[in-house]
Scaffold this active site. Structure first.
Site, PDB file in Angstrom:
ATOM      1  CG  ASP A  52      11.873  11.197 -14.955  1.00  0.00           C
ATOM      2  OD1 ASP A  52      11.164  11.267 -15.970  1.00  0.00           O
ATOM      3  OD2 ASP A  52      13.064  11.548 -14.929  1.00  0.00           O
ATOM      4  CG  ASN A  94      22.882  17.662 -12.801  1.00  0.00           C
ATOM      5  OD1 ASN A  94      22.482  16.889 -13.651  1.00  0.00           O
ATOM      6  ND2 ASN A  94      22.194  17.940 -11.709  1.00  0.00           N
ATOM      7  CG  HIS A  99      19.837  14.791 -14.126  1.00  0.00           C
ATOM      8  ND1 HIS A  99      19.285  15.926 -13.570  1.00  0.00           N
ATOM      9  CD2 HIS A  99      19.294  14.706 -15.367  1.00  0.00           C
ATOM     10  CE1 HIS A  99      18.454  16.477 -14.429  1.00  0.00           C
ATOM     11  NE2 HIS A  99      18.437  15.761 -15.531  1.00  0.00           N
ATOM     12  CD  GLU A 106      19.112  16.002  -9.929  1.00  0.00           C
ATOM     13  OE1 GLU A 106      20.103  16.171 -10.680  1.00  0.00           O
ATOM     14  OE2 GLU A 106      18.071  16.658 -10.045  1.00  0.00           O
TER      15      GLU A 106
HETATM   16  C1  F6R Z   1      13.285  13.261 -18.349  1.00  0.00           C
HETATM   17  C2  F6R Z   1      14.490  12.977 -17.581  1.00  0.00           C
HETATM   18  C3  F6R Z   1      15.631  13.922 -17.500  1.00  0.00           C
HETATM   19  C4  F6R Z   1      15.966  14.598 -18.826  1.00  0.00           C
HETATM   20  C5  F6R Z   1      17.166  15.534 -18.669  1.00  0.00           C
HETATM   21  C6  F6R Z   1      17.452  16.287 -19.950  1.00  0.00           C
HETATM   22  O1  F6R Z   1      12.362  12.196 -18.262  1.00  0.00           O
HETATM   23  O2  F6R Z   1      14.535  11.962 -16.965  1.00  0.00           O
HETATM   24  O3  F6R Z   1      16.758  13.249 -17.017  1.00  0.00           O
HETATM   25  O4  F6R Z   1      16.254  13.615 -19.782  1.00  0.00           O
HETATM   26  O5  F6R Z   1      16.917  16.446 -17.642  1.00  0.00           O
HETATM   27  O6  F6R Z   1      16.401  17.162 -20.211  1.00  0.00           O
HETATM   28  P1  F6R Z   1      16.298  17.930 -21.598  1.00  0.00           P
HETATM   29  O7  F6R Z   1      16.068  16.904 -22.640  1.00  0.00           O
HETATM   30  O8  F6R Z   1      15.080  18.816 -21.437  1.00  0.00           O
HETATM   31  O9  F6R Z   1      17.565  18.674 -21.783  1.00  0.00           O
END
Ligand code: F6R
Length: 243
Positions: free
Chosen positions: A67, A136, A138, A143
């Protein structure tokens, strides 16, 4: 789904890196699926260490990231392109022309989404994908919602995700409200998936994911149950609520 519980963040990162190292050695022209966020940083450090020891070669490796924020170009310190350069690509011998991150500034975003999926397919598909998980549920920026996107798409980030992301920005106004993200279907096409979770903050979502056997768009990570080759590596804090 295979679940590995490691003592702490460092051992989770080492375990994940071992899997990646083995796969890269087996297939030097491997296609990696990469994630940003705090969780995979330790894994990337382990890969860099292994490269520095002369034990790992990235010269034929290609990568696709999950992303990118819309509105930030790759030179912005909070862009995911910048993050990848800074945390991995600048420290290994990967050809940057072989590293792909969705463009947050493409003129025609819808078309760019389609092209991104096509590029992955034409490259031969992702061999191994690393994922983090949001509190959450995702994965990438899929989401919780009534419906989830199959392919790469433009997403309005939830307040919860915007809040979680704000820790990297000087003020909340600067946090992008939209992103481009691989869809659930694009992620599930990866041949092998490794999901990482660390820390107490992830304990609730890991309990929901591992404690149940159903698939719901309200917990996007639950779609991983449909995949044949998923390894979930958690540390004890993230696993805590299952004890
Ligand atoms: C990042 C991504 C997100 C993160 C998720 C966890 O490329 O796609 O889904 O993997 O938000 O983030 P952290 O690792 O910062 O807790």
């Amino acid at each position: 789904m295979k679940v590995l519980v490691e003592k702490d963040y460092d051992s989770m990162s080492r375990r994940a890196a071992e899997i990646f190292i083995e796969e890269i050695r087996k297939k030097p022209d491997i296609i990696l699926g990469l994630a940003t966020g705090s969780t995979p940083i330790g894994t990337y450090k382990e890969l860099i260490n292994e490269y520095n020891k002369g034990n790992l070669d990235f010269s034929k490796v290609k990568s696709f990231n999950l992303d990118e924020y819309i509105g930030l170009d790759g030179s912005h310190p909070n862009s995911y392109r910048y993050f990848m350069d800074d945390n991995l690509f600048n420290h290994i011998n990967i050809d940057k022309n072989n590293t792909f991150v969705p463009s947050g500034i493409a003129e025609d975003l819808e078309n760019h989404c389609k092209e991104y999926d096509k590029m992955i397919d034409e490259a031969g598909g992702i061999d191994i994908q690393v994922l983090g998980i949001g509190e959450n549920g995702h994965i990438a920026f899929n989401e919780p919602d009534e419906k989830l996107s199959n392919g790469t798409f433009v997403v309005n980030l939830t307040e919860e995700t915007i809040m979680a992301n704000s820790r990297f920005f000087d003020n909340n106004e600067e946090v992008p409200k939209k992103a481009i993200s691989m869809g659930i279907g694009s992620i599930l096409k990866a041949k092998k998936i490794v999901l990482l979770a660390s820390g107490r903050k992830k304990a609730n979502v890991i309990k929901e994911l591992l404690g149940n056997d159903f698939i719901t768009t309200k917990l996007p990570a639950s779609f991983l149950l449909l995949h044949q080759d998923v390894t979930i590596i958690v540390d004890e804090e993230a696993y805590g609520k299952l004890d």
